[in-house]
Design an enzyme around this catalytic site. Structure first.
Site, PDB file in Angstrom:
ATOM      1  N   ASP A  79       0.751  -0.962   0.115  1.00 23.85           N
ATOM      2  CA  ASP A  79      -0.062   0.100   0.020  1.00 23.85           C
ATOM      3  C   ASP A  79       0.865   1.138  -0.035  1.00 23.85           C
ATOM      4  O   ASP A  79       1.994   1.273   0.108  1.00 23.85           O
ATOM      5  CB  ASP A  79      -1.020  -0.031   1.239  1.00 23.85           C
ATOM      6  CG  ASP A  79      -2.202   0.644   0.984  1.00 23.85           C
ATOM      7  OD1 ASP A  79      -2.227   1.647   0.111  1.00 23.85           O
ATOM      8  OD2 ASP A  79      -3.182   0.775   1.579  1.00 23.85           O
TER       9      ASP A  79
HETATM   10  C1  BGC Z   1      -5.054   3.214  -0.128  1.00 23.55           C
HETATM   11  C2  BGC Z   1      -5.250   2.251  -1.163  1.00 23.55           C
HETATM   12  C3  BGC Z   1      -5.076   2.824  -2.450  1.00 23.55           C
HETATM   13  C4  BGC Z   1      -3.870   3.436  -2.495  1.00 23.55           C
HETATM   14  C5  BGC Z   1      -3.606   4.165  -3.864  1.00 23.55           C
HETATM   15  C6  BGC Z   1      -3.736   4.014  -0.225  1.00 23.55           C
HETATM   16  O1  BGC Z   1      -3.703   5.138   0.425  1.00 23.55           O
HETATM   17  O2  BGC Z   1      -5.029   2.516   1.254  1.00 23.55           O
HETATM   18  O3  BGC Z   1      -6.430   1.422  -1.010  1.00 23.55           O
HETATM   19  O4  BGC Z   1      -5.152   1.863  -3.605  1.00 23.55           O
HETATM   20  O5  BGC Z   1      -3.519   4.416  -1.651  1.00 23.55           O
HETATM   21  O6  BGC Z   1      -4.306   5.281  -4.135  1.00 23.55           O
END
Ligand code: BGC
Length: 767
Positions: free
Chosen positions: A302
């Site tokens: 993530d």
């Molecule tokens: C989130 C993810 C997301 C990623 C990219 C993160 O902050 O937890 O679910 O896909 O950002 O935007």
């Protein structure tokens, strides 16, 4: 040009001239020819053999977009680094390039034409509930229980995103959650692993289709592996401590289902699980996912979760974080700058085996081959297609259809709904009734603000009544409404507009009040400790109620809310979530009975926050609620154990009855169940017939009820249909604490009905 030729030779694909999309005259291999696994593996291995260690690590590096209209924002240091890294072949993927094919093409061109091996970039984006055409938020869509429609809508989203040059979405989020305080429940399928698994499969197959190389499909990503939805106290990014049984029986099933549906990627999470951050968790990623489940795709971290392992207290610095993450099976680093800066040294120092890098890179390259990016790196960069596909009428029809299906009728005393179409004085009250942005919900990054049809606009189409609108109160402080990521400022004090709304309500026959949450009160980092109506809305509701009790309360929100006062006093309540661009049309059609609501709650609505976590598939305890009235049983002294609205609950403008529940043995470990469902009301309607089991005695205690089947059925008045369910080992067993799936003989109760409190029951003995 030399580098470009290398690329051509490597991939075995010949272009007739410089590789812009218009100029590609012939692809020497059709997509079906290159699709076989062996074939792709051979190509991957050939390519890998030519890559330097740094180029391999580059494939494991993902950066967020940095491209301004005119180019790569050279004045920004970070942008300059990213640009240079693409040229060197140190970037395997980009996310958040949302401006469309011109930008995607420009970035791809650098990778393909300027890097030594010309390996194309895979472009990722959070396509959570649409790309440009924004539909209902996922929790709303899940309330439809219409698996086919969910799949279809996801296909549309994939087609639109692909037309904008996107190859990969970070969806579906398949985290089960029992905590409505957690803002991200809006992104998921709710609290139940069975329903959640069905939705996971629908969304994975909707995004990916049968051919990942087609220009209307994109790779999906099951996230966040794992147990992020169990963040303590519903507080975002918080610690997770979950036992083996819950992990295997509740958290894992939708992820496993997504794997079996062929999902190409996984994302780990921000949370730690039982002391080990998900990103550095070898048990999750190596043992379970890539081991037991045989997952062949790749895992992305993530956002910056790799470096966050330092703050977790698990890695002492970014270098150690990189070591732990790669050993644990995280294949791609999203925006931590960890792998790209640390991994090469770790390999050279003998701390990390190069074979681990090779494995990760192979997984990533395989997906790129499957997407057809080697065949034609610009195959998703067609301006004409982008223009034609964006916002197609079919997509608009799809989101309207889903918006209607997502609405859940929670209460309808004296048939206040549907509204009469003529000669009524209707008051419409609430800032959210005239809000063109909040219905779009959170996570609509490429969507345009101010594009939702409001409830006011939707209701104005019904011209037989006199309709008047009063705001009543601002939900957020005027002019403070801003886009992500800043916190919104809720109006907690200003009631100056109450008077106008009260006066309007007084002279009206029916009052429709649209209350709920702003789009940015749910979603990532939007946990709430109080999940009642925010700001002064509760006070507005009570003030209006004093002068007119004929209120239809329309809730627009991203999570279950606590509304005990409304439940007690307001005659009609409609849960309308955040329904996207067609929100107002869908709500108006439901209020006026042109669509008979059929949604059912995918998540329990608590009476108050103190009941959380509250969920239907809980255990019985040694002193269950049914014992007697004395003090020493499992309960609160200040609130009932039951929720306000249960999982699976939702009313219709008609009524249904269930009868003749029959249970028969259909063979070894196979139970056939049938029930007669009748529409006992006056109008056509849809019902979600639900089947729950209770395994009464087991080597690991089982929940009081578990959903194990459902069917969405449409019936005309007086029509009866026999619904059949088959229970097999897949439904009757569970995971023990060694993660073995077992089916134990014994007594089962079975319940069938329109919600998780279904009363019609039978039982059977599994031998
Ligand atoms: C989130 C993810 C997301 C990623 C990219 C993160 O902050 O937890 O679910 O896909 O950002 O935007």
């Amino acid at each position: 040009m030399k580098k470009y030729l290398v690329y051509v030779l490597l991939t075995g694909i010949i272009y007739s001239c410089k590789n812009t999309n218009e100029n590609i005259t012939e692809l020497k291999e059709s997509s079906s020819q290159i699709k076989t696994n062996d074939d792709i593996d051979k190509k991957v291995n050939n390519l890998l053999a030519k890559m330097t260690l740094e180029e391999k690590i580059g494939q494991m590096n993902q950066y967020s977009g940095f491209w301004d209209v005119t180019g790569p924002s050279p004045e920004k240091e970070e942008a300059a680094i990213k640009y240079e890294h693409i040229k060197k072949g140190y970037v395997g993927s980009m996310l958040n390039v949302k401006e469309g094919v011109a930008h995607v093409r420009a970035i791809q061109k650098i990778a393909v034409e300027e890097s030594r091996l010309g390996i194309p970039i895979i472009f990722a984006f959070d396509v959570i509930h649409g790309f440009k055409t924004i539909g209902p938020i996922p929790i709303a869509e899940s309330a439809s229980w219409d698996i086919e429609a969910i799949k279809k809508l996801t296909q549309n989203a994939a087609e639109e995103a692909a037309a904008y040059g996107i190859n990969w979405t970070f969806a579906p989020m398949v985290d089960i959650s029992r905590d409505a305080r957690w803002g991200r429940v809006m992104e998921g399928g709710g609290e139940d692993p069975y329903l959640g698994s069905k939705i996971a499969v629908a969304r994975v197959s909707g995004f990916q289709g049968d051919d990942l190389g087609a220009t209307n499909t994109i790779a999906a990503c099951a996230k966040h592996f794992a147990a992020y939805g169990f963040s303590e106290s519903g507080r975002e990014y918080n610690t997770v401590d979950v036992g083996t049984s819950t992990l295997n029986n509740i958290v894992f099933p939708p992820f496993k289902a997504a794997t079996e549906a062929g999902v190409k990627t996984f994302m780990n999470g921000f949370n730690e699980l039982n002391g080990i951050p998900a990103t550095g968790n070898a048990y999750l990623q190596r043992d379970v996912l890539k081991g037991d489940w045989g997952f062949q795709g790749f895992v992305v971290s993530d956002w910056a979760s790799m470096k966050e392992m330092v703050a977790h207290g698990y890695a002492k610095d970014k270098k150690e974080a990189s070591e732990l993450a790669v050993k644990a099976g995280s294949d791609m680093d999203m925006e931590s700058y960890a792998y790209v800066n640390e991994l090469a040294d770790l390999v050279k120092e003998g701390i990390v085996e190069e074979s681990l890098i090779d494995d990760a890179v192979k997984r990533i390259l395989r997906v790129k081959f499957e997407l057809g990016l080697f065949e034609d790196p610009y195959k998703y960069c067609d301006e004409q297609r982008q223009k034609e596909v964006s916002g197609k009428q079919e997509f608009i029809d799809g989101i309207l259809d889903m918006a209607k299906k997502s609405i859940v009728l929670l209460k309808n005393e004296n048939n206040l709904l549907p509204l009469k179409k003529k000669n009524q004085k209707i008051a419409l009250i609430g800032a959210l009734a005239n809000d063109k942005t909040s219905p779009l919900g959170n996570w609509r990054l490429a969507g345009e603000p101010e594009t939702a049809v409001t409830v006011l606009e939707g209701m104005e189409k019904y011209t037989g009544n006199s309709l008047n609108y009063a705001k009543g109160a601002d939900l957020v402080i005027p002019n403070s409404e801003i886009e992500m990521p800043i916190e919104i400022a809720v109006n907690e004090t200003d009631k100056s507009d109450f008077t106008e709304a009260i006066a309007l309500a007084k002279k009206s026959d029916v009052v429709v009040m649209v209350l709920g949450e702003h789009a940015f009160q749910s979603g990532e980092a939007r946990s709430r400790s109080n999940i009642g109506l925010p700001g002064v809305q509760q006070q507005l509701l009570e003030a209006v109620y004093k002068v007119n009790k004929n209120i239809v309360l329309v809730l627009t929100n991203g999570r279950p809310l606590t509304i005990p006062w409304a439940d007690e006093n307001i005659p009609a309540i409609v849960e309308a979530w955040q329904l996207g661009m067609q929100s107002g049309n869908a709500i108006a059609q439901v209020l006026y009975g042109d669509y008979n609501p059929s949604g059912k709650l995918p998540m329990t609505f608590p009476r108050n926050v103190g009941q959380i976590p509250i969920y239907y598939n809980h255990k019985n305890t040694g002193r269950p609620a049914t014992v007697n009235n004395d003090v020493y049983w499992s309960h609160y002294i200040d609130v009932e154990n039951t929720p306000l609205y249960s999982f699976g609950y939702g009313l219709s403008y008609t009524t249904f009855s269930y009868a003749n529940l029959r249970v028969n043995k259909g063979g070894e470990n196979k139970i056939e169940v049938s029930v007669d469902l009748t529409n006992t009301g006056d109008v056509k309607g849809k019902e979600v017939a639900q089947l729950y089991i209770h395994d009464k005695f087991a080597s690991i205690t089982r929940p009081v009820r578990e959903l194990k089947g459902f069917e969405l059925v449409e019936l005309a008045p007086n029509e009866t249909k026999t619904i059949r369910f088959t229970l097999t080992e897949k439904e009757l067993g569970f995971y023990d604490n060694q993660a073995n799936y077992i089916v134990e003989p014994g007594e089962f109760d079975i319940y069938v009905g329109g919600n998780s409190d279904a009363k019609l029951m039978s039982n059977f003995l599994l031998e």
